[in-house]
Motif scaffolding. Structure first.
Motif, PDB file in Angstrom:
ATOM      1  N   ARG A 255       0.837  -1.402   0.137  1.00 40.28           N
ATOM      2  CA  ARG A 255       0.015   0.135   0.172  1.00 40.28           C
ATOM      3  C   ARG A 255       1.076   1.450   0.233  1.00 40.28           C
ATOM      4  O   ARG A 255       2.185   1.255   0.495  1.00 40.28           O
ATOM      5  N   ARG A 256       0.428   2.678  -0.311  1.00 39.09           N
ATOM      6  CA  ARG A 256       1.296   3.774  -0.518  1.00 39.09           C
ATOM      7  C   ARG A 256       0.833   4.259   0.540  1.00 39.09           C
ATOM      8  O   ARG A 256      -0.259   4.641   0.739  1.00 39.09           O
ATOM      9  N   ASP A 257       1.470   4.929   1.154  1.00 42.09           N
ATOM     10  CA  ASP A 257       1.243   5.672   2.630  1.00 42.09           C
ATOM     11  C   ASP A 257       0.921   6.865   2.278  1.00 42.09           C
ATOM     12  O   ASP A 257       2.221   8.034   2.285  1.00 42.09           O
ATOM     13  N   GLY A 258      -0.149   8.022   1.987  1.00 39.73           N
ATOM     14  CA  GLY A 258       0.403   9.368   1.314  1.00 39.73           C
ATOM     15  C   GLY A 258       1.328  10.057   0.235  1.00 39.73           C
ATOM     16  O   GLY A 258       2.143  11.336   0.368  1.00 39.73           O
ATOM     17  N   GLY A 259       2.056   9.212  -0.735  1.00 44.48           N
ATOM     18  CA  GLY A 259       3.164   9.319  -1.809  1.00 44.48           C
ATOM     19  C   GLY A 259       4.507   9.382  -1.250  1.00 44.48           C
ATOM     20  O   GLY A 259       5.259   9.888  -1.653  1.00 44.48           O
ATOM     21  N   ARG A 260       5.076   9.975   0.007  1.00 44.82           N
ATOM     22  CA  ARG A 260       6.274   9.205   0.940  1.00 44.82           C
ATOM     23  C   ARG A 260       6.813   8.163   1.327  1.00 44.82           C
ATOM     24  O   ARG A 260       7.913   8.144   1.910  1.00 44.82           O
ATOM     25  N   ALA A 261       5.239   6.685   1.398  1.00 44.17           N
ATOM     26  CA  ALA A 261       5.376   5.254   2.488  1.00 44.17           C
ATOM     27  C   ALA A 261       4.779   4.616   1.724  1.00 44.17           C
ATOM     28  O   ALA A 261       4.024   4.916   0.767  1.00 44.17           O
ATOM     29  N   ILE A 262       6.036   3.440   1.950  1.00 48.83           N
ATOM     30  CA  ILE A 262       4.735   2.164   1.501  1.00 48.83           C
ATOM     31  C   ILE A 262       5.039   1.036   2.427  1.00 48.83           C
ATOM     32  O   ILE A 262       5.646   1.192   3.476  1.00 48.83           O
ATOM     33  N   THR A 263       3.954   0.717   2.915  1.00 48.68           N
ATOM     34  CA  THR A 263       3.760  -0.327   3.674  1.00 48.68           C
ATOM     35  C   THR A 263       2.534  -1.365   4.245  1.00 48.68           C
ATOM     36  O   THR A 263       2.895  -1.659   2.600  1.00 48.68           O
ATOM     37  N   THR A 264       2.521  -2.457   4.123  1.00 50.95           N
ATOM     38  CA  THR A 264       2.695  -4.167   3.806  1.00 50.95           C
ATOM     39  C   THR A 264       0.906  -4.691   4.592  1.00 50.95           C
ATOM     40  O   THR A 264       1.149  -3.607   6.109  1.00 50.95           O
ATOM     41  N   GLU A 265      -0.079  -5.020   4.764  1.00 50.58           N
ATOM     42  CA  GLU A 265      -0.803  -5.644   5.135  1.00 50.58           C
ATOM     43  C   GLU A 265      -1.009  -7.179   5.252  1.00 50.58           C
ATOM     44  O   GLU A 265      -0.750  -7.911   3.567  1.00 50.58           O
ATOM     45  N   ILE A 266      -0.231  -7.718   6.088  1.00 52.61           N
ATOM     46  CA  ILE A 266      -0.274  -9.423   5.650  1.00 52.61           C
ATOM     47  C   ILE A 266      -1.468 -10.081   6.375  1.00 52.61           C
ATOM     48  O   ILE A 266      -2.385  -9.968   7.772  1.00 52.61           O
ATOM     49  N   ASP A 267      -1.745 -10.554   5.612  1.00 47.07           N
ATOM     50  CA  ASP A 267      -2.929 -11.930   5.694  1.00 47.07           C
ATOM     51  C   ASP A 267      -2.124 -13.510   4.934  1.00 47.07           C
ATOM     52  O   ASP A 267      -1.664 -13.375   4.190  1.00 47.07           O
ATOM     53  N   GLY A 268      -2.665 -14.619   5.150  1.00 44.93           N
ATOM     54  CA  GLY A 268      -2.908 -14.938   4.688  1.00 44.93           C
ATOM     55  C   GLY A 268      -1.459 -16.009   5.244  1.00 44.93           C
ATOM     56  O   GLY A 268      -0.687 -16.830   4.439  1.00 44.93           O
ATOM     57  N   MET A 269      -1.575 -15.882   6.966  1.00 43.05           N
ATOM     58  CA  MET A 269      -0.541 -17.548   7.104  1.00 43.05           C
ATOM     59  C   MET A 269      -0.907 -17.823   7.798  1.00 43.05           C
ATOM     60  O   MET A 269      -1.876 -18.075   8.161  1.00 43.05           O
ATOM     61  N   SER A 270       0.600 -19.010   8.002  1.00 37.78           N
ATOM     62  CA  SER A 270      -0.120 -20.200   8.599  1.00 37.78           C
ATOM     63  C   SER A 270       1.279 -21.215   8.972  1.00 37.78           C
ATOM     64  O   SER A 270       2.536 -20.529   8.356  1.00 37.78           O
ATOM     65  N   LEU A 271       1.219 -21.758   9.208  1.00 37.28           N
ATOM     66  CA  LEU A 271       2.480 -22.613  10.028  1.00 37.28           C
ATOM     67  C   LEU A 271       2.233 -24.138   9.963  1.00 37.28           C
ATOM     68  O   LEU A 271       1.021 -25.041  10.477  1.00 37.28           O
ATOM     69  N   ASP A 272       2.990 -24.653   9.187  1.00 41.20           N
ATOM     70  CA  ASP A 272       3.061 -26.467   8.841  1.00 41.20           C
ATOM     71  C   ASP A 272       3.906 -26.691   9.640  1.00 41.20           C
ATOM     72  O   ASP A 272       5.490 -26.743   9.276  1.00 41.20           O
ATOM     73  N   LEU A 273       3.252 -28.117  10.589  1.00 39.34           N
ATOM     74  CA  LEU A 273       3.710 -29.686  10.933  1.00 39.34           C
ATOM     75  C   LEU A 273       4.365 -30.118   9.214  1.00 39.34           C
ATOM     76  O   LEU A 273       3.031 -31.324   9.480  1.00 39.34           O
ATOM     77  N   PRO A 274       5.089 -30.472   8.598  1.00 32.91           N
ATOM     78  CA  PRO A 274       5.335 -31.442   7.742  1.00 32.91           C
ATOM     79  C   PRO A 274       4.793 -32.436   7.961  1.00 32.91           C
ATOM     80  O   PRO A 274       5.595 -33.069   9.215  1.00 32.91           O
ATOM     81  N   HIS A 275       4.214 -33.065   7.075  1.00 30.79           N
ATOM     82  CA  HIS A 275       3.392 -34.620   6.968  1.00 30.79           C
ATOM     83  C   HIS A 275       2.226 -34.617   7.741  1.00 30.79           C
ATOM     84  O   HIS A 275       1.922 -35.553   8.003  1.00 30.79           O
ATOM     85  N   VAL A 276       1.526 -33.890   8.865  1.00 29.28           N
ATOM     86  CA  VAL A 276       0.875 -33.825  10.083  1.00 29.28           C
ATOM     87  C   VAL A 276      -0.311 -32.927   9.853  1.00 29.28           C
ATOM     88  O   VAL A 276      -1.300 -33.471   9.332  1.00 29.28           O
ATOM     89  N   ALA A 277      -0.370 -31.776   9.957  1.00 30.55           N
ATOM     90  CA  ALA A 277      -0.928 -31.210  10.354  1.00 30.55           C
ATOM     91  C   ALA A 277      -0.900 -29.195   9.841  1.00 30.55           C
ATOM     92  O   ALA A 277       0.284 -28.771   9.791  1.00 30.55           O
ATOM     93  N   THR A 278      -1.562 -28.335   9.609  1.00 32.44           N
ATOM     94  CA  THR A 278      -1.531 -26.782   9.019  1.00 32.44           C
ATOM     95  C   THR A 278      -1.748 -26.235  10.233  1.00 32.44           C
ATOM     96  O   THR A 278      -3.632 -26.374  10.579  1.00 32.44           O
ATOM     97  N   TYR A 279      -1.657 -25.407  10.806  1.00 32.45           N
ATOM     98  CA  TYR A 279      -1.650 -24.084  12.113  1.00 32.45           C
ATOM     99  C   TYR A 279      -2.748 -22.418  11.263  1.00 32.45           C
ATOM    100  O   TYR A 279      -1.356 -21.992  10.658  1.00 32.45           O
ATOM    101  N   ARG A 280      -3.256 -22.506  11.253  1.00 32.82           N
ATOM    102  CA  ARG A 280      -3.495 -20.759  10.368  1.00 32.82           C
ATOM    103  C   ARG A 280      -4.158 -20.308  11.922  1.00 32.82           C
ATOM    104  O   ARG A 280      -5.160 -20.317  12.384  1.00 32.82           O
ATOM    105  N   PRO A 281      -3.114 -19.085  12.552  1.00 34.61           N
ATOM    106  CA  PRO A 281      -3.904 -18.194  13.706  1.00 34.61           C
ATOM    107  C   PRO A 281      -4.688 -17.405  13.371  1.00 34.61           C
ATOM    108  O   PRO A 281      -5.602 -17.075  13.755  1.00 34.61           O
ATOM    109  N   GLY A 282      -5.851 -16.927  11.876  1.00 31.49           N
ATOM    110  CA  GLY A 282      -6.715 -16.482  12.264  1.00 31.49           C
ATOM    111  C   GLY A 282      -6.662 -14.831  11.666  1.00 31.49           C
ATOM    112  O   GLY A 282      -4.984 -14.447  12.021  1.00 31.49           O
TER     113      GLY A 282
END
Length: 431
Positions: A255-282
Motif C-alpha cells: 500500500r502507498r501511504d500518502g505518496g511518501r511511504a510504502i506499507t504492507t498488510e499481512i494475511d494468509g499466514m499459516s504454520l505447517d508441521l510437515p506431513h501432519v497438520a497446518t495451523y492458521r492463527p487467523g
C-alpha cells in the motif's frame, strides 16, 4: 729612349676589316604604314647593283637572337617559378592537408579532454554534496549528460543528469537502489567556483526494494519473499516452535501511504508441521478464525489405524462435524469390519482434512497423541498472537525527510523485488 716593341695583337687588328657601327633596330610601329602603290612597294627599296661597291653591313641577327633568347629564357624561368610557387605539386598539397588535419584533430582532442575533465570534476563535487545533503552511507553515482559540458555551465543550465544511489536506509529495510533522471537543471550561484546548488525542473526515477535484502533483513536468511502477482508478495520461511521446526507462509499486500511511504498488510499466514497438520492463527476478523487441519497423508494414516479412528469416534463433536450417523458409529465401534467400511471411504478422509481440530483438541488434549501431534506444540501455537506473527513479515519504508518533495507513484512487483516510481518538480539540491 729605346723604341717600344711592336704588339702582335695590334698588328692583327689592323689587318681585320673595319666593323661598322651597330645601331639598335627601331621597334616596329603598332600599325604598319600602308604604301600608296602596293604593287610597286617591293621595288621601292633600292637593291645593290653589280656596280655598287658599297660595303655591306654585317648581319646583326645573331647577337640580337642571343640577346632575345636570354631574355626569353629568363621570362620562362620566372613564369615557371611563379607557377611552382602558386601551384604546388599533389604530394606537397597532400602534406599540407595532412598537417592541417593533424592540427585540427589535436585541437579538438584538447578541447574534448578539457570538457570531459570539467564534467568529471563537477560529477565528483555533486556526488559529495548529495551524500552530505541526504546523509547517505554510500557515495551516489552522478552522470552528467550532454556535450559540451562547459557551454551548459556557462549558461547555468544542464540538460540532463542521471543519479544512482545504492543502499538507502528506510526503516526496517534497505532500498537496494534509487535511480533518478533530472532534467532542466538550473545552477544557482556564480561561476566558476561559487555554485551553491541547483534547482531541478523535472525529476523521474524508481526505487528498488530487492527481495534479497528483505530476506536478509526481515527473515535473518530464514524467510524468502517472492512475487505473487499484482500488488502482493509471498513469504516462505521457517520458525521453531516448541522444539519443532515449522514452515511459515504469509501473503503481504503493498500500500502507498500518502505518496511518501510504502506499507504492507499481512494475511494468509499459516504454520505447517510437515506431513501432519497446518495451523492458521487467523485474527483477520470473524471470517478468519483459528484453525488446525490435518494433511491428507496424516488423515490417510489415521483412517488405516483402527485405534485412532475409535478415538475420534469417541468424541461426539468430531462425529458431528464429520457427519457420520450415530448408528453407523455404534456399528463401527462394535465391529472391525464395519469400522473399516466407514473409515476406508474417500469421504471419511476428505472430512478429516476439512475438520478444524483447534477447540476440540483444547477440550480433549489426550487426543493429540492419538493423532501424532505433540500436546506442547498446540499449546505454543495457540499462544502465538497474529500481530506477533505478522510483524515477522511486515515491512515499510519512508522517503528521507531531506527529500520532502519526492513522491512515490505506481507500485509494481517483479522477480527481483518491489519497484516504486519517483517524481518531483522544482526540487532544490544544495544551497
Amino acid at each position: 729612349m729605346p723604341a717600344r716593341p711592336p704588339n702582335p695583337y695590334e698588328e692583327l687588328a689592323q689587318l681585320a676589316d673595319p666593323e661598322p657601327p651597330y645601331d639598335e633596330p627601331d621597334e616596329p610601329p603598332l600599325i604598319p604604314a600602308i604604301p600608296a602603290d602596293p604593287i610597286a612597294a617591293p621595288s621601292a627599296v633600292p637593291s645593290a647593283g653589280p656596280g655598287d661597291n658599297r660595303p655591306s653591313a654585317p648581319p646583326g641577327h645573331r647577337r640580337a637572337g642571343r640577346r632575345g633568347s636570354r631574355r626569353g629564357r629568363a621570362r620562362r624561368r620566372a613564369r615557371r617559378q611563379t607557377r611552382q610557387r602558386w601551384t604546388p605539386s599533389p604530394l606537397r598539397l597532400l602534406r599540407r592537408v595532412v598537417k592541417l588535419l593533424l592540427f585540427v584533430t589535436a585541437g579538438a582532442a584538447l578541447l574534448f579532454l578539457a570538457d570531459r575533465c570539467a564534467a568529471m570534476y563537477a560529477e565528483k563535487k555533486a556526488q559529495q554534496q548529495l551524500q552530505q545533503a541526504l546523509r547517505l552511507t554510500a557515495e551516489p553515482q552522478v552522470d552528467i549528460k550532454g556535450f559540451p559540458f562547459l557551454t551548459q555551465v556557462a549558461a547555468k543550465r544542464l540538460d540532463r543528469v542521471d543519479v544512482t544511489v545504492p543502499h538507502v536506509a528506510a526503516d526496517r529495510v534497505t532500498l537496494a537502489r534509487v535511480r533518478a533522471s533530472a532534467r532542466d537543471i538550473r545552477l544557482t550561484g556564480s561561476l566558476p567556483t561559487a555554485i551553491r546548488g541547483a534547482v531541478i525542473g523535472d525529476l523521474s526515477g524508481e526505487v528498488l526494494l530487492a527481495f534479497a535484502d528483505m530476506d536478509r533483513e526481515l527473515g535473518a536468511s530464514q524467510v524468502r519473499f517472492r512475487d505473487l502477482g499484482g500488488d502482493s508478495i509471498g513469504a516462505l520461511g521457517r520458525l521453531n516452535v516448541a522444539g519443532q521446526e515449522l514452515i511459515v507462509r504469509a501473503r503481504a499486500h503493498l500500500r502507498r501511504d500518502g505518496g511518501r511511504a510504502i506499507t504492507t498488510e499481512i494475511d494468509g499466514m499459516s504454520l505447517d508441521l510437515p506431513h501432519v497438520a497446518t495451523y492458521r492463527p487467523g485474527g483477520q476478523g470473524p471470517d478468519d478464525p483459528r484453525s488446525l487441519v490435518l494433511h491428507r497423508e496424516a488423515a490417510e494414516r489415521i483412517a488405516k489405524d483402527a485405534a485412532r479412528v475409535k478415538a475420534l469416534f469417541s468424541v461426539p463433536a468430531i462425529v458431528e462435524r464429520l457427519g457420520v450417523p450415530e448408528d453407523a458409529v455404534e456399528a463401527a465401534l462394535g465391529s472391525e469390519e464395519r469400522l473399516r467400511a466407514v473409515a476406508g471411504t474417500p469421504r471419511f478422509v476428505d472430512g478429516l482434512t476439512r475438520l478444524n481440530l483447534v477447540d476440540v483438541l483444547v477440550d480433549h488434549p489426550w487426543l493429540l497423541e492419538k493423532l501424532g501431534i505433540d500436546p506442547g506444540l498446540l499449546t505454543a501455537l495457540t499462544r502465538l498472537q497474529p500481530p506477533e506473527l505478522a510483524d515477522r513479515f511486515s515491512f515499510s519504508f519512508r522517503m528521507p525527510p531531506e527529500a520532502d518533495r519526492l513522491r512515490l507513484r505506481a507500485l509494481t512487483v517483479g522477480a527481483d523485488g518491489i519497484r516504486a516510481e519517483l517524481s518531483a518538480t522544482g526540487l532544490a539540491v544544495g544551497g
